[in-house]
Design a protein around this motif. Structure first.
Motif, PDB file in Angstrom:
ATOM      1  N   GLN A  30     -50.765 -11.141   5.705  1.00  0.00           N
ATOM      2  CA  GLN A  30     -49.418 -10.629   5.525  1.00  0.00           C
ATOM      3  C   GLN A  30     -48.437 -11.484   6.334  1.00  0.00           C
ATOM      4  OE1 GLN A  30     -48.857  -8.097   3.339  1.00  0.00           O
ATOM      5  NE2 GLN A  30     -51.051  -8.342   2.968  1.00  0.00           N
ATOM      6  N   PRO A  31     -47.189 -11.565   5.924  1.00  0.00           N
ATOM      7  CA  PRO A  31     -46.217 -12.380   6.662  1.00  0.00           C
ATOM      8  C   PRO A  31     -45.871 -11.758   8.008  1.00  0.00           C
ATOM      9  CG  PRO A  31     -45.119 -11.111   4.944  1.00  0.00           C
ATOM     10  CD  PRO A  31     -46.592 -10.933   4.727  1.00  0.00           C
ATOM     11  N   GLY A  32     -45.395 -12.609   8.933  1.00  0.00           N
ATOM     12  CA  GLY A  32     -44.884 -12.093  10.183  1.00  0.00           C
ATOM     13  C   GLY A  32     -43.576 -11.361   9.940  1.00  0.00           C
ATOM     14  N   LEU A  33     -43.209 -10.452  10.835  1.00  0.00           N
ATOM     15  CA  LEU A  33     -41.976  -9.677  10.688  1.00  0.00           C
ATOM     16  C   LEU A  33     -41.257  -9.569  12.025  1.00  0.00           C
ATOM     17  CD1 LEU A  33     -43.162  -6.727   8.404  1.00  0.00           C
ATOM     18  CD2 LEU A  33     -41.537  -8.512   7.754  1.00  0.00           C
ATOM     19  N   VAL A  34     -39.956  -9.747  11.990  1.00  0.00           N
ATOM     20  CA  VAL A  34     -39.090  -9.466  13.128  1.00  0.00           C
ATOM     21  C   VAL A  34     -37.910  -8.668  12.583  1.00  0.00           C
ATOM     22  CG1 VAL A  34     -39.770 -11.553  14.371  1.00  0.00           C
ATOM     23  CG2 VAL A  34     -37.792 -11.616  12.836  1.00  0.00           C
ATOM     24  N   ARG A  35     -37.030  -8.254  13.472  1.00  0.00           N
ATOM     25  CA  ARG A  35     -35.821  -7.572  13.009  1.00  0.00           C
ATOM     26  C   ARG A  35     -34.610  -8.417  13.418  1.00  0.00           C
ATOM     27  NH1 ARG A  35     -34.825  -2.574  10.872  1.00  0.00           N
ATOM     28  NH2 ARG A  35     -36.914  -1.787  11.320  1.00  0.00           N
ATOM     29  N   LYS A  36     -33.771  -8.699  12.420  1.00  0.00           N
ATOM     30  CA  LYS A  36     -32.558  -9.479  12.655  1.00  0.00           C
ATOM     31  C   LYS A  36     -31.354  -8.718  12.096  1.00  0.00           C
ATOM     32  CE  LYS A  36     -34.793 -14.041  12.307  1.00  0.00           C
ATOM     33  NZ  LYS A  36     -34.783 -15.357  11.586  1.00  0.00           N
ATOM     34  N   ASN A  37     -30.379  -8.498  12.958  1.00  0.00           N
ATOM     35  CA  ASN A  37     -29.169  -7.783  12.547  1.00  0.00           C
ATOM     36  C   ASN A  37     -29.498  -6.435  11.891  1.00  0.00           C
ATOM     37  OD1 ASN A  37     -27.440  -9.932  13.386  1.00  0.00           O
ATOM     38  ND2 ASN A  37     -27.948 -11.024  11.487  1.00  0.00           N
ATOM     39  N   GLY A  38     -30.496  -5.783  12.424  1.00  0.00           N
ATOM     40  CA  GLY A  38     -30.860  -4.457  11.944  1.00  0.00           C
ATOM     41  C   GLY A  38     -31.778  -4.424  10.746  1.00  0.00           C
ATOM     42  N   ALA A  66     -37.078  -8.992   8.732  1.00  0.00           N
ATOM     43  CA  ALA A  66     -37.052 -10.346   8.181  1.00  0.00           C
ATOM     44  C   ALA A  66     -38.444 -10.958   8.297  1.00  0.00           C
ATOM     45  CB  ALA A  66     -36.035 -11.208   8.930  1.00  0.00           C
ATOM     46  N   GLU A  67     -38.898 -11.576   7.200  1.00  0.00           N
ATOM     47  CA  GLU A  67     -40.191 -12.256   7.217  1.00  0.00           C
ATOM     48  C   GLU A  67     -40.071 -13.589   7.941  1.00  0.00           C
ATOM     49  OE1 GLU A  67     -42.016 -12.675   3.437  1.00  0.00           O
ATOM     50  OE2 GLU A  67     -42.069 -10.518   3.012  1.00  0.00           O
ATOM     51  N   VAL A  68     -41.079 -13.875   8.758  1.00  0.00           N
ATOM     52  CA  VAL A  68     -41.165 -15.153   9.451  1.00  0.00           C
ATOM     53  C   VAL A  68     -42.591 -15.664   9.315  1.00  0.00           C
ATOM     54  CG1 VAL A  68     -39.324 -14.631  11.091  1.00  0.00           C
ATOM     55  CG2 VAL A  68     -41.677 -14.010  11.648  1.00  0.00           C
ATOM     56  N   SER A  69     -42.812 -16.897   9.674  1.00  0.00           N
ATOM     57  CA  SER A  69     -44.142 -17.474   9.563  1.00  0.00           C
ATOM     58  C   SER A  69     -45.065 -16.927  10.638  1.00  0.00           C
ATOM     59  CB  SER A  69     -44.069 -18.998   9.677  1.00  0.00           C
ATOM     60  OG  SER A  69     -43.555 -19.364  10.946  1.00  0.00           O
ATOM     61  N   THR A  70     -46.355 -17.084  10.438  1.00  0.00           N
ATOM     62  CA  THR A  70     -47.339 -16.704  11.448  1.00  0.00           C
ATOM     63  C   THR A  70     -47.093 -17.501  12.724  1.00  0.00           C
ATOM     64  OG1 THR A  70     -48.967 -16.234   9.747  1.00  0.00           O
ATOM     65  CG2 THR A  70     -49.806 -16.590  11.972  1.00  0.00           C
ATOM     66  N   ALA A  71     -47.195 -16.828  13.878  1.00  0.00           N
ATOM     67  CA  ALA A  71     -46.939 -17.495  15.163  1.00  0.00           C
ATOM     68  C   ALA A  71     -45.578 -18.183  15.139  1.00  0.00           C
ATOM     69  CB  ALA A  71     -48.050 -18.485  15.484  1.00  0.00           C
ATOM     70  N   TRP A  72     -44.593 -17.507  14.582  1.00  0.00           N
ATOM     71  CA  TRP A  72     -43.242 -18.048  14.450  1.00  0.00           C
ATOM     72  C   TRP A  72     -42.721 -18.558  15.785  1.00  0.00           C
ATOM     73  CZ3 TRP A  72     -38.414 -14.988  15.431  1.00  0.00           C
ATOM     74  CH2 TRP A  72     -37.259 -15.670  15.001  1.00  0.00           C
ATOM     75  N   ILE A  77     -47.918 -14.738  20.958  1.00  0.00           N
ATOM     76  CA  ILE A  77     -47.255 -15.136  19.722  1.00  0.00           C
ATOM     77  C   ILE A  77     -46.567 -13.937  19.080  1.00  0.00           C
ATOM     78  CG2 ILE A  77     -48.883 -17.018  19.254  1.00  0.00           C
ATOM     79  CD1 ILE A  77     -50.213 -15.118  17.180  1.00  0.00           C
ATOM     80  N   THR A  78     -45.535 -14.215  18.296  1.00  0.00           N
ATOM     81  CA  THR A  78     -44.899 -13.140  17.557  1.00  0.00           C
ATOM     82  C   THR A  78     -45.889 -12.538  16.563  1.00  0.00           C
ATOM     83  OG1 THR A  78     -43.995 -14.851  16.099  1.00  0.00           O
ATOM     84  CG2 THR A  78     -42.515 -13.908  17.735  1.00  0.00           C
ATOM     85  N   ALA A  79     -45.821 -11.216  16.398  1.00  0.00           N
ATOM     86  CA  ALA A  79     -46.744 -10.500  15.524  1.00  0.00           C
ATOM     87  C   ALA A  79     -46.004  -9.349  14.846  1.00  0.00           C
ATOM     88  CB  ALA A  79     -47.940  -9.967  16.319  1.00  0.00           C
ATOM     89  N   PRO A  80     -46.404  -8.992  13.616  1.00  0.00           N
ATOM     90  CA  PRO A  80     -45.723  -7.912  12.874  1.00  0.00           C
ATOM     91  C   PRO A  80     -46.165  -6.526  13.324  1.00  0.00           C
ATOM     92  CG  PRO A  80     -47.484  -8.805  11.536  1.00  0.00           C
ATOM     93  CD  PRO A  80     -47.460  -9.635  12.799  1.00  0.00           C
ATOM     94  N   LEU A  81     -45.960  -6.223  14.598  1.00  0.00           N
ATOM     95  CA  LEU A  81     -46.333  -4.911  15.120  1.00  0.00           C
ATOM     96  C   LEU A  81     -45.366  -3.841  14.630  1.00  0.00           C
ATOM     97  CD1 LEU A  81     -47.156  -5.806  18.840  1.00  0.00           C
ATOM     98  CD2 LEU A  81     -48.679  -5.827  16.853  1.00  0.00           C
ATOM     99  N   ALA A  82     -45.850  -2.627  14.558  1.00  0.00           N
ATOM    100  CA  ALA A  82     -45.006  -1.520  14.106  1.00  0.00           C
ATOM    101  C   ALA A  82     -43.866  -1.243  15.068  1.00  0.00           C
ATOM    102  CB  ALA A  82     -45.848  -0.264  13.917  1.00  0.00           C
ATOM    103  N   ASP A  83     -43.978  -1.757  16.288  1.00  0.00           N
ATOM    104  CA  ASP A  83     -42.912  -1.604  17.275  1.00  0.00           C
ATOM    105  C   ASP A  83     -41.606  -2.218  16.770  1.00  0.00           C
ATOM    106  OD1 ASP A  83     -45.636  -2.286  18.229  1.00  0.00           O
ATOM    107  OD2 ASP A  83     -44.937  -1.404  20.092  1.00  0.00           O
ATOM    108  N   VAL A  84     -41.703  -3.256  15.935  1.00  0.00           N
ATOM    109  CA  VAL A  84     -40.507  -3.862  15.343  1.00  0.00           C
ATOM    110  C   VAL A  84     -39.726  -2.806  14.573  1.00  0.00           C
ATOM    111  CG1 VAL A  84     -39.714  -5.506  13.591  1.00  0.00           C
ATOM    112  CG2 VAL A  84     -41.482  -6.177  15.209  1.00  0.00           C
ATOM    113  N   PHE A  85     -40.445  -1.878  13.989  1.00  0.00           N
ATOM    114  CA  PHE A  85     -39.816  -0.812  13.206  1.00  0.00           C
ATOM    115  C   PHE A  85     -39.407   0.356  14.099  1.00  0.00           C
ATOM    116  CE2 PHE A  85     -39.063   2.233   9.939  1.00  0.00           C
ATOM    117  CZ  PHE A  85     -38.806   1.495   8.794  1.00  0.00           C
ATOM    118  N   SER A  86     -40.349   0.863  14.889  1.00  0.00           N
ATOM    119  CA  SER A  86     -40.087   2.079  15.658  1.00  0.00           C
ATOM    120  C   SER A  86     -39.011   1.885  16.716  1.00  0.00           C
ATOM    121  CB  SER A  86     -41.385   2.581  16.308  1.00  0.00           C
ATOM    122  OG  SER A  86     -41.938   1.590  17.166  1.00  0.00           O
TER     123      SER A  86
END
Length: 352
Positions: A177-185, A188-194, A209-218
């Motif tokens: 699955q793609p990496g995920l971060v939050r930008k401007n609310g 946003a998908e980012v590459s693995t180990a962005w 490394i950056t990881a698509p943890l649920a914390d990005v959402f919560s």
């Protein structure tokens, strides 16, 4: 009428589920244990002298019958991407509150999307009442309180020395699955180990490394901070190019299927009691603002599975005592510091 100390605990014979059963009983709670395998759930129920039932989540009628008997269900059966929706549907029909131990971001997305449905059913749905969501949610709220103008949040989870078979299975489902971060609310998908960064969790700098943890959402729902990145510490130094190659290799579903089948053959369910007693957990949080202000804190606590059992049982007790807000909720706005405060041997250190 359900008793004040009764609830349904699904997935009771899994590694983490069994730890939660033990902790809940220690608090004087009386869960009805449940799972797909009658023999396995009966064995755990017999050990603790608890009632039990068995049913498959594909059986909507059986699910409705069992949920109608209790005010709350705690789902300990992952991967939660498979078990959340059947429970969510049934909880709406039966008016039953829902908690789970998920750390899967897709589960949080689904729960948030049905916020109005849950409000209309007058139920609270709260995924992630374990490590690391409870701990990171508290830290996110803590740094936001210290720096109200913060508009950027960074969370980093320290190295976990041993994981359960269930956790490893969930991680496999998330590979590819793609990496995920939050930008401007927005997510946003980012590459693995962005991004890579070193954090000192107490034993010197560790590559993370950056990881698509649920914390990005919560954390967004808890703090309102629009830019969020989550990191995980690696067990060893790994070049970013190698991570990206591995990510592509593991995308094919047939290969993931092979890995999952091999994982199920492992006899070791998870860390043994001695490992859990000796283990520790660490989470780092940093909040910053456009004005150049920054606060950093780190939390140290018990081993992650021990923490999960303690805070999950405390969340159940809180709901049964009436700490309920209808809709999709995250831990800190609902419970405040109540869940973190029940953890023995934990500390929060202000770094700056």
């Amino acid at each position: 009428m359900a008793q004040q100390d009764s609830f349904l605990l699904y997935g009771a014979y899994g590694y983490t589920g069994r730890l939660v059963v033990e902790q809940a009983v220690g608090l004087g709670l009386k869960p009805t244990l449940a799972g797909r395998s009658r023999a396995r759930v009966e064995a755990v129920a017999g050990e603790f002298g608890l009632p039990f039932t068995d049913f498959d989540l594909a059986d909507a009628r059986a699910l409705d019958v069992e949920l109608s008997k209790v005010p709350l269900v705690l789902n300990c059966a992952g991967p939660f991407c498979h078990t959340f929706t059947p429970f969510a549907d049934a909880c709406i029909r039966s008016g039953t509150h829902y908690l789970d131990l998920s750390g899967e971001i897709d589960v949080f997305r689904r729960a948030a999307a049905r916020h109005c449905d849950f409000i209309n059913a007058d139920i609270m749905v709260m995924p992630g009442v374990g490590f690391d969501i409870v701990a990171s949610d508290y830290l996110a709220c803590y740094v936001k309180t210290r720096l109200p103008s913060a508009n950027r949040l960074l969370l980093a989870v320290g190295r976990v020395e041993a994981v359960s078979r269930g956790t490893a299975t969930t991680v496999l489902y998330q590979l590819g699955q793609p990496g995920l971060v939050r930008k401007n609310g927005k997510l946003a998908e980012v590459s693995t180990a962005w991004k890579q960064r070193r954090f000192d969790f107490g034993n010197g700098p560790e590559l993370s490394i950056t990881a698509p943890l649920a914390d990005v959402f919560s954390a967004y729902y808890t703090t309102g901070i629009g830019d969020i990145e989550c990191y995980v510490a690696l067990p060893c130094a790994v070049p970013a190019w190698l991570l990206k190659i591995t990510h592509r290799i593991l995308r094919p579903q047939w290969l993931l299927g092979v890995l999952r089948r091999q994982l199920q053959k492992q006899h070791r369910a998870g860390p043994d009691p001695a490992e859990r007693a000796a283990g520790r957990s660490s989470i780092f949080a940093e909040a910053s603002s456009d004005e150049g202000q920054r606060v950093q804190v780190i939390m140290h606590g018990p081993e992650p599975y021990t923490t999960t059992a303690v805070v999950a049982a405390a969340a159940v007790r809180g709901v049964l005592q009436g700490k309920v807000k209808p809709g999709f909720q995250t831990p800190s706005p609902t419970f405040g510091a109540a869940l973190i405060s029940v953890i023995d041997d934990f500390e929060v250190i202000d770094l700056e």
